[in-house]
Design an enzyme around this catalytic site. Structure first.
Site, PDB file in Angstrom:
ATOM      1  N   LEU A 113      18.848  26.853  53.191  1.00  0.00           N
ATOM      2  CA  LEU A 113      19.334  27.247  51.873  1.00  0.00           C
ATOM      3  C   LEU A 113      20.200  28.488  52.038  1.00  0.00           C
ATOM      4  CD1 LEU A 113      16.184  26.969  49.537  1.00  0.00           C
ATOM      5  CD2 LEU A 113      17.984  25.271  49.919  1.00  0.00           C
ATOM      6  N   ASP A 114      21.200  28.625  51.184  1.00  0.00           N
ATOM      7  CA  ASP A 114      21.983  29.849  51.161  1.00  0.00           C
ATOM      8  C   ASP A 114      21.074  31.030  50.843  1.00  0.00           C
ATOM      9  OD1 ASP A 114      24.214  28.271  51.555  1.00  0.00           O
ATOM     10  OD2 ASP A 114      24.712  28.192  49.409  1.00  0.00           O
ATOM     11  N   GLN A 115      21.497  32.201  51.243  1.00  0.00           N
ATOM     12  CA  GLN A 115      20.675  33.391  51.051  1.00  0.00           C
ATOM     13  C   GLN A 115      20.295  33.586  49.589  1.00  0.00           C
ATOM     14  OE1 GLN A 115      21.941  36.897  53.172  1.00  0.00           O
ATOM     15  NE2 GLN A 115      21.174  38.274  51.590  1.00  0.00           N
ATOM     16  N   ARG A 144      27.532  24.137  44.854  1.00  0.00           N
ATOM     17  CA  ARG A 144      28.320  25.236  44.301  1.00  0.00           C
ATOM     18  C   ARG A 144      29.799  24.877  44.274  1.00  0.00           C
ATOM     19  NH1 ARG A 144      26.199  30.087  48.014  1.00  0.00           N
ATOM     20  NH2 ARG A 144      27.697  31.295  46.767  1.00  0.00           N
TER      21      ARG A 144
END
Length: 305
Positions: free
Chosen positions: A140-142, A240
């Site tokens: 997952l992205d930060q 996104r």
């Protein structure tokens, strides 16, 4: 930790040496194969012990018995353990499912060299006397919150990675996107490629990699919508980017300033509004379907009241 792995030899595997099947198809390490072959019941075909050079035929039942699928200290990642708490959703001897908070990176990066999620997993293992790699299955992205899956051994990691590659490991996300959707459900298929520059971001590119996102609008609010997204492919920043290029960027997302105006400092969310809510997969050893859910985070709840 003793475990038995069985495999019905297919036409595609028939005639290959057992050691090749174990390494390339089952994902065992050389060390694991070596330990199994010296057990009296370590490697059997149709109940009879065989050498690793034996070539089974289609329909044979190959069984491997392993005492310990962990790597041992020599195989541990060179990560400093962090003993900060983990939010555990589900765990057994092979797998660890966590709820990652927004703002915590999965692996060490930038300022988070000693307190990433992987560092915390290493610390959690060490407190139990386990010295194994922090093998993450998908990232997952930060700034994205929600479910992250870790495998505790090489075989589980290999099988789960294969499920992911074949789209049998399913993730569903909640996103809060700008605007009101005309189509309340649909499929976004804009091809994506990496745009040059830092920080890394994706751009729409007809020559890029195929990307497919399924979405359903769950609820509408003044100026934004709660959307459930399911990934068919797993490109970087896929949800996104797809939402932004469709005209519905995620609230709080800082990576697409050309399509997303900067939010006021009083905004109730200070990161891209994306949360991995659900993960469904097949257990790599039992074959049981496992479905895990991460609760909606507090910054989401403030927007959804």
């Amino acid at each position: 930790m003793r475990k038995s792995i069985t495999l019905l030899v297919t036409d595609q595997l028939a005639g290959r040496m057992i050691k090749e099947i174990l390494r390339q198809h089952l994902g065992l390490t050389a060390r694991q194969v070596s330990r199994a072959k010296f057990r009296s019941d370590g490697i059997c075909v149709n109940g009879k012990q065989e050498f690793v050079t034996y070539r089974p035929t289609a329909g044979d039942l190959l069984e491997v018995r392993l005492d310990d699928l962990a790597d041992g200290p020599a195989g541990s990642m060179n990560l400093a353990p962090s003993f900060r708490p983990l939010h555990i959703i589900w765990e057994d001897e092979d797998l660890l499912v966590l709820d990652k908070p927004a703002g915590l990176s999965v692996h060490p990066c930038g300022s988070q060299q000693i307190d990433s999620l992987a560092n915390r997993v290493v610390g959690y293992y060490q407190k139990q006397g386990l010295f194994v790699r922090a093998r993450v299955i998908g990232r997952l992205d930060q700034d994205t919150s929600g479910i992250v899956l870790f495998a505790k051994n090489q075989v589980a990691a290999y099988r789960l990675t294969e499920q992911r590659r074949q789209n049998h490991l399913e993730k569903q996300y909640l996103a809060i996107a700008k605007g009101i959707f005309v189509e309340k459900q649909g499929i976004l298929c804009t091809p994506l490629s990496k745009a040059p520059g830092l920080p890394p971001r994706m751009t729409a590119d007809q020559d890029g990699k195929y990307a497919e996102t399924h979405y359903t609008v769950l609820k509408e609010y003044p100026g934004y919508s709660l959307v459930r997204c399911r990934l068919v492919t797993g490109r970087m920043h896929q949800i996104r980017a797809h939402m932004a290029f469709a005209g519905h960027p995620l609230l709080g997302d800082p990576l697409y300033p050309d399509v997303l105006p900067t939010l006021d400092q009083d905004s109730p969310i200070a990161r891209a509004a994306l949360h991995c809510e659900q993960l469904t997969f097949t257990h790599p050893f039992t074959g049981k379907i496992i479905s895990c859910t991460a609760p909606v985070p507090e910054d989401f709840r403030r927007l959804l009241i």
